[in-house]
Design a protein around this motif. Structure first.
Motif, PDB file in Angstrom:
ATOM      1  N   ALA A 272     -50.563  48.361 -58.229  1.00  0.00           N
ATOM      2  CA  ALA A 272     -50.485  49.690 -58.841  1.00  0.00           C
ATOM      3  C   ALA A 272     -51.301  50.711 -58.059  1.00  0.00           C
ATOM      4  CB  ALA A 272     -50.962  49.618 -60.290  1.00  0.00           C
ATOM      5  N   GLN A 273     -52.545  50.356 -57.762  1.00  0.00           N
ATOM      6  CA  GLN A 273     -53.421  51.325 -57.110  1.00  0.00           C
ATOM      7  C   GLN A 273     -53.015  51.572 -55.659  1.00  0.00           C
ATOM      8  OE1 GLN A 273     -57.339  50.531 -58.352  1.00  0.00           O
ATOM      9  NE2 GLN A 273     -58.100  52.557 -57.878  1.00  0.00           N
ATOM     10  N   TYR A 274     -52.698  50.521 -54.940  1.00  0.00           N
ATOM     11  CA  TYR A 274     -52.375  50.657 -53.524  1.00  0.00           C
ATOM     12  C   TYR A 274     -51.032  51.353 -53.321  1.00  0.00           C
ATOM     13  CZ  TYR A 274     -53.068  49.375 -48.629  1.00  0.00           C
ATOM     14  OH  TYR A 274     -53.292  49.425 -47.274  1.00  0.00           O
ATOM     15  N   ALA A 275     -50.026  50.952 -54.120  1.00  0.00           N
ATOM     16  CA  ALA A 275     -48.688  51.531 -53.969  1.00  0.00           C
ATOM     17  C   ALA A 275     -48.663  53.001 -54.376  1.00  0.00           C
ATOM     18  CB  ALA A 275     -47.680  50.747 -54.800  1.00  0.00           C
ATOM     19  N   VAL A 276     -49.520  53.372 -55.343  1.00  0.00           N
ATOM     20  CA  VAL A 276     -49.537  54.754 -55.829  1.00  0.00           C
ATOM     21  C   VAL A 276     -50.403  55.653 -54.962  1.00  0.00           C
ATOM     22  CG1 VAL A 276     -50.288  56.240 -57.740  1.00  0.00           C
ATOM     23  CG2 VAL A 276     -48.997  54.146 -58.217  1.00  0.00           C
ATOM     24  N   THR A 277     -51.646  55.231 -54.710  1.00  0.00           N
ATOM     25  CA  THR A 277     -52.603  56.139 -54.062  1.00  0.00           C
ATOM     26  C   THR A 277     -52.569  56.099 -52.543  1.00  0.00           C
ATOM     27  OG1 THR A 277     -54.349  54.453 -54.195  1.00  0.00           O
ATOM     28  CG2 THR A 277     -54.170  55.993 -56.035  1.00  0.00           C
ATOM     29  N   LYS A 278     -52.244  54.957 -51.960  1.00  0.00           N
ATOM     30  CA  LYS A 278     -52.304  54.843 -50.498  1.00  0.00           C
ATOM     31  C   LYS A 278     -50.923  54.894 -49.833  1.00  0.00           C
ATOM     32  CE  LYS A 278     -56.780  52.582 -50.196  1.00  0.00           C
ATOM     33  NZ  LYS A 278     -57.590  51.503 -49.580  1.00  0.00           N
ATOM     34  N   LEU A 279     -49.956  54.241 -50.450  1.00  0.00           N
ATOM     35  CA  LEU A 279     -48.622  54.210 -49.847  1.00  0.00           C
ATOM     36  C   LEU A 279     -47.714  55.309 -50.385  1.00  0.00           C
ATOM     37  CD1 LEU A 279     -48.091  50.328 -49.930  1.00  0.00           C
ATOM     38  CD2 LEU A 279     -48.710  51.731 -47.951  1.00  0.00           C
ATOM     39  N   ASN A 280     -48.084  55.873 -51.547  1.00  0.00           N
ATOM     40  CA  ASN A 280     -47.289  56.955 -52.166  1.00  0.00           C
ATOM     41  C   ASN A 280     -45.829  56.563 -52.375  1.00  0.00           C
ATOM     42  OD1 ASN A 280     -49.460  58.898 -52.231  1.00  0.00           O
ATOM     43  ND2 ASN A 280     -49.225  59.066 -50.003  1.00  0.00           N
ATOM     44  N   TRP A 281     -45.622  55.325 -52.767  1.00  0.00           N
ATOM     45  CA  TRP A 281     -44.268  54.850 -53.012  1.00  0.00           C
ATOM     46  C   TRP A 281     -43.723  55.350 -54.355  1.00  0.00           C
ATOM     47  CZ3 TRP A 281     -44.932  49.039 -51.249  1.00  0.00           C
ATOM     48  CH2 TRP A 281     -44.823  49.000 -49.852  1.00  0.00           C
ATOM     49  N   LEU A 282     -44.617  55.575 -55.323  1.00  0.00           N
ATOM     50  CA  LEU A 282     -44.226  56.082 -56.634  1.00  0.00           C
ATOM     51  C   LEU A 282     -45.440  56.703 -57.303  1.00  0.00           C
ATOM     52  CD1 LEU A 282     -43.711  52.985 -59.021  1.00  0.00           C
ATOM     53  CD2 LEU A 282     -45.124  52.967 -56.989  1.00  0.00           C
ATOM     54  N   THR A 283     -45.242  57.397 -58.406  1.00  0.00           N
ATOM     55  CA  THR A 283     -46.348  58.058 -59.100  1.00  0.00           C
ATOM     56  C   THR A 283     -46.963  57.113 -60.128  1.00  0.00           C
ATOM     57  OG1 THR A 283     -44.968  58.934 -60.886  1.00  0.00           O
ATOM     58  CG2 THR A 283     -45.124  60.267 -58.857  1.00  0.00           C
ATOM     59  N   LYS A 284     -48.119  57.504 -60.658  1.00  0.00           N
ATOM     60  CA  LYS A 284     -48.775  56.699 -61.694  1.00  0.00           C
ATOM     61  C   LYS A 284     -47.873  56.542 -62.912  1.00  0.00           C
ATOM     62  CE  LYS A 284     -53.689  57.653 -60.970  1.00  0.00           C
ATOM     63  NZ  LYS A 284     -54.888  58.230 -61.607  1.00  0.00           N
ATOM     64  N   LEU A 285     -47.264  57.653 -63.330  1.00  0.00           N
ATOM     65  CA  LEU A 285     -46.420  57.594 -64.529  1.00  0.00           C
ATOM     66  C   LEU A 285     -45.189  56.734 -64.296  1.00  0.00           C
ATOM     67  CD1 LEU A 285     -46.714  61.257 -65.835  1.00  0.00           C
ATOM     68  CD2 LEU A 285     -47.969  59.222 -66.557  1.00  0.00           C
ATOM     69  N   LEU A 377     -57.617  48.774 -64.076  1.00  0.00           N
ATOM     70  CA  LEU A 377     -56.210  49.135 -64.235  1.00  0.00           C
ATOM     71  C   LEU A 377     -55.998  49.936 -65.519  1.00  0.00           C
ATOM     72  CD1 LEU A 377     -53.167  48.783 -63.407  1.00  0.00           C
ATOM     73  CD2 LEU A 377     -53.183  46.738 -64.843  1.00  0.00           C
ATOM     74  N   THR A 378     -56.671  49.521 -66.596  1.00  0.00           N
ATOM     75  CA  THR A 378     -56.544  50.220 -67.877  1.00  0.00           C
ATOM     76  C   THR A 378     -56.969  51.677 -67.748  1.00  0.00           C
ATOM     77  OG1 THR A 378     -57.088  48.130 -68.975  1.00  0.00           O
ATOM     78  CG2 THR A 378     -57.140  50.113 -70.327  1.00  0.00           C
ATOM     79  N   LEU A 379     -58.108  51.916 -67.089  1.00  0.00           N
ATOM     80  CA  LEU A 379     -58.587  53.292 -66.908  1.00  0.00           C
ATOM     81  C   LEU A 379     -57.711  54.051 -65.921  1.00  0.00           C
ATOM     82  CD1 LEU A 379     -62.466  52.788 -66.784  1.00  0.00           C
ATOM     83  CD2 LEU A 379     -61.033  53.428 -68.728  1.00  0.00           C
ATOM     84  N   PHE A 380     -57.297  53.366 -64.855  1.00  0.00           N
ATOM     85  CA  PHE A 380     -56.505  54.004 -63.796  1.00  0.00           C
ATOM     86  C   PHE A 380     -55.187  54.554 -64.342  1.00  0.00           C
ATOM     87  CE2 PHE A 380     -53.258  53.447 -60.395  1.00  0.00           C
ATOM     88  CZ  PHE A 380     -53.744  54.387 -59.491  1.00  0.00           C
ATOM     89  N   LEU A 381     -54.509  53.755 -65.175  1.00  0.00           N
ATOM     90  CA  LEU A 381     -53.236  54.189 -65.735  1.00  0.00           C
ATOM     91  C   LEU A 381     -53.413  54.969 -67.037  1.00  0.00           C
ATOM     92  CD1 LEU A 381     -51.073  50.960 -65.192  1.00  0.00           C
ATOM     93  CD2 LEU A 381     -51.140  53.009 -63.768  1.00  0.00           C
ATOM     94  N   GLY A 382     -54.408  54.570 -67.830  1.00  0.00           N
ATOM     95  CA  GLY A 382     -54.579  55.158 -69.152  1.00  0.00           C
ATOM     96  C   GLY A 382     -55.029  56.604 -69.146  1.00  0.00           C
ATOM     97  N   LYS A 383     -55.823  56.999 -68.152  1.00  0.00           N
ATOM     98  CA  LYS A 383     -56.342  58.374 -68.168  1.00  0.00           C
ATOM     99  C   LYS A 383     -55.224  59.404 -68.027  1.00  0.00           C
ATOM    100  CE  LYS A 383     -57.591  58.210 -63.245  1.00  0.00           C
ATOM    101  NZ  LYS A 383     -58.700  58.214 -62.268  1.00  0.00           N
ATOM    102  N   ASP A 384     -54.153  59.085 -67.318  1.00  0.00           N
ATOM    103  CA  ASP A 384     -53.045  60.036 -67.178  1.00  0.00           C
ATOM    104  C   ASP A 384     -52.166  60.083 -68.421  1.00  0.00           C
ATOM    105  OD1 ASP A 384     -53.683  60.977 -64.698  1.00  0.00           O
ATOM    106  OD2 ASP A 384     -52.549  59.448 -63.628  1.00  0.00           O
ATOM    107  N   VAL A 385     -52.259  59.053 -69.260  1.00  0.00           N
ATOM    108  CA  VAL A 385     -51.511  59.056 -70.517  1.00  0.00           C
ATOM    109  C   VAL A 385     -52.279  59.834 -71.587  1.00  0.00           C
ATOM    110  CG1 VAL A 385     -50.589  57.597 -72.373  1.00  0.00           C
ATOM    111  CG2 VAL A 385     -50.366  56.877 -69.993  1.00  0.00           C
TER     112      VAL A 385
END
Length: 433
Positions: A272-285, A377-385
């Motif tokens: 989740a973190q690598y694909a979203v923040t470093k590779l920009n393959w998809l967004t957090k949501l 992971l909970t904080l990483f994804l949860g804060k945007d929700v």
């Protein structure tokens, strides 16, 4: 003694398992135990749990590996291959259809509203997993301290999960050899009656397939695995105009397959973190939406990486669904292929080390690190929700926060099935819209 089951009967079960195995790893294991041990008496209790412990020592989804191992013991390599492939194939096809549906209709207002109802429930599901794994993993204050350390390394210093896992292995070995009294023995080994062992076809007196595997055979299996692993890359090298992307995708998901020790939640935070923040393959949501889609399919939660592969190729090739399909198939291939290698080659080797105290203690620290990783992971994804506009009090979404609490309570206290939670969340999202 129960006679050897026919291959046809076993094939029917493995096919059925692929379509009905909802509920994550625990659900998969319960279904297999109920059918193989309780109903059919193909495998004894002692053999089943011995194999489960063996699979938990290996990287990869342990439920799939357990199916491979059982298929292998019942009908040889052919049985293992069939059991392992049918375990994830139905889930892959369902997620493929859902992914295509998602990119076509995900930007519609009503679909957007439904996924908004999904997202808080996904956070609640992750929180429930955090509590469940934490309860089993944090046996001593030292495990708690290491979980906090693992979380701090990732959250505050952005340390790669690879280094966190290797750090856990190193500390576990140091504690075992330098200060073994620090980690007391905990729990009791499961005791199983041996009175009725002979009533089962594969029991504790049976000689396990692969026990006498020769080095030449191991070398041949590794070679076959390597040729299979590189075959999609060779095809894409000649057929694709952007081989670099496919190479990076293949290497990334092969690497994650070797890191999945202790279940899907071990590696998903890293993905989740690598694909979203470093590779920009998809967004957090979109990543949260992927979790939600994966929860609606049978098969292991690690299947969410197939959605990541789909979205990565879809975005990279300018919203190409056909490229997205190739990305999903390639990701699934590289995620589940290593499990066959781990069982056919690593299984007999690790089985000899079963019950080794050092390995058990090292795995204890790895699992403790996983607790810290899941909390991140909970904080990483949860804060945007909970804070869709950024972490400020005025951006707090009380509806999302409330739905996290309600769905968590329904699952934790009232044991509501995850599939029902997803259905309720869909309706909630539409009603709120």
């Amino acid at each position: 003694m129960t006679e050897k089951p026919s291959f046809r009967d076993a094939l029917k079960f493995w096919f059925k398992l692929g379509w009905i195995s909802f509920g994550g790893t625990v659900g998969h294991i319960n279904i297999m135990h109920n059918y193989l041990v309780d109903r059919k008496k193909w495998v004894s209790n002692s053999r089943f749990f011995h194999a489960l412990n063996l699979c938990m020592l290996l990287p990869g989804p342990e439920a799939q590996q357990l199916a491979i191992y059982m298929g292998w013991q019942l009908h040889g390599k052919k049985g293992g291959l069939i059991a392992g492939i049918l375990f994830f194939l139905p889930s892959m096809f369902i997620l493929l259809l859902l992914s295509i549906f998602y990119v076509f209709f995900g930007n519609q207002a009503w679909m957007f509203a439904m996924f908004n109802g999904f997202k808080p429930a996904v956070i609640a599901i992750i929180m429930l997993a955090l509590l469940g794994i934490g309860k089993k993993a944090l046996h001593t204050p030292y495990h708690v301290a290491f979980a906090i350390l693992a979380f701090s390394c990732i959250f505050f210093f952005n340390v790669s999960m690879v280094f966190v896992i290797f750090g856990a292995i190193g500390i576990g070995l140091l504690v075992h050899y330098l200060s073994p009294p620090l980690i007391p023995k905990h729990g009791k080994e499961a005791e199983f009656s041996t009175v009725h062992e002979k009533a089962y076809y594969f029991n504790q007196h049976s000689i396990a397939a692969g026990s006498n595997t020769q080095k030449k055979t191991i070398g041949l299996q590794i070679l076959i695995f390597f040729l299979l692993w590189i075959s999609p890359g060779i095809a894409l090298y000649y057929l694709s105009s952007d081989f670099a992307f496919w190479r990076d995708l293949s290497v990334f998901f092969s690497k994650t397959a070797f890191l999945t020790i202790g279940g899907s939640y071990t590696v998903l935070p890293y993905v989740a973190q690598y694909a979203v923040t470093k590779l920009n393959w998809l967004t957090k949501l979109q990543m949260i939406d992927g979790f939600a889609l994966a929860e609606t399919t049978p098969g292991p939660l690690i299947m969410v990486v197939a959605f990541v592969g789909f979205m990565a190729a879809y975005h990279h090739f300018d919203a190409s669904v056909s490229m997205g399909i190739i990305g999903l198939l390639l990701t699934t291939f590289h995620t589940f292929l290593p499990s066959f290698l781990f069982i056919f080659v690593g299984g007999p080797i690790i089985e000899k080390a079963h019950g080794n105290v050092a390995i058990t203690r090292v795995l204890g620290f790895v699992t403790a690190a996983v607790v810290g990783v899941i909390f991140n992971l909970t904080l990483f994804l949860g804060k945007d929700v909970v804070f869709p506009g950024g972490i400020r009090l005025e951006n707090l979404d009380p509806v999302a926060l409330g739905w996290i609490f309600i769905t968590f309570l329904l699952m934790k206290k009232y044991k509501v099935n995850v599939l029902y939670i997803i259905g309720i969340s869909l309706v909630f999202g539409l009603l709120h819209y």
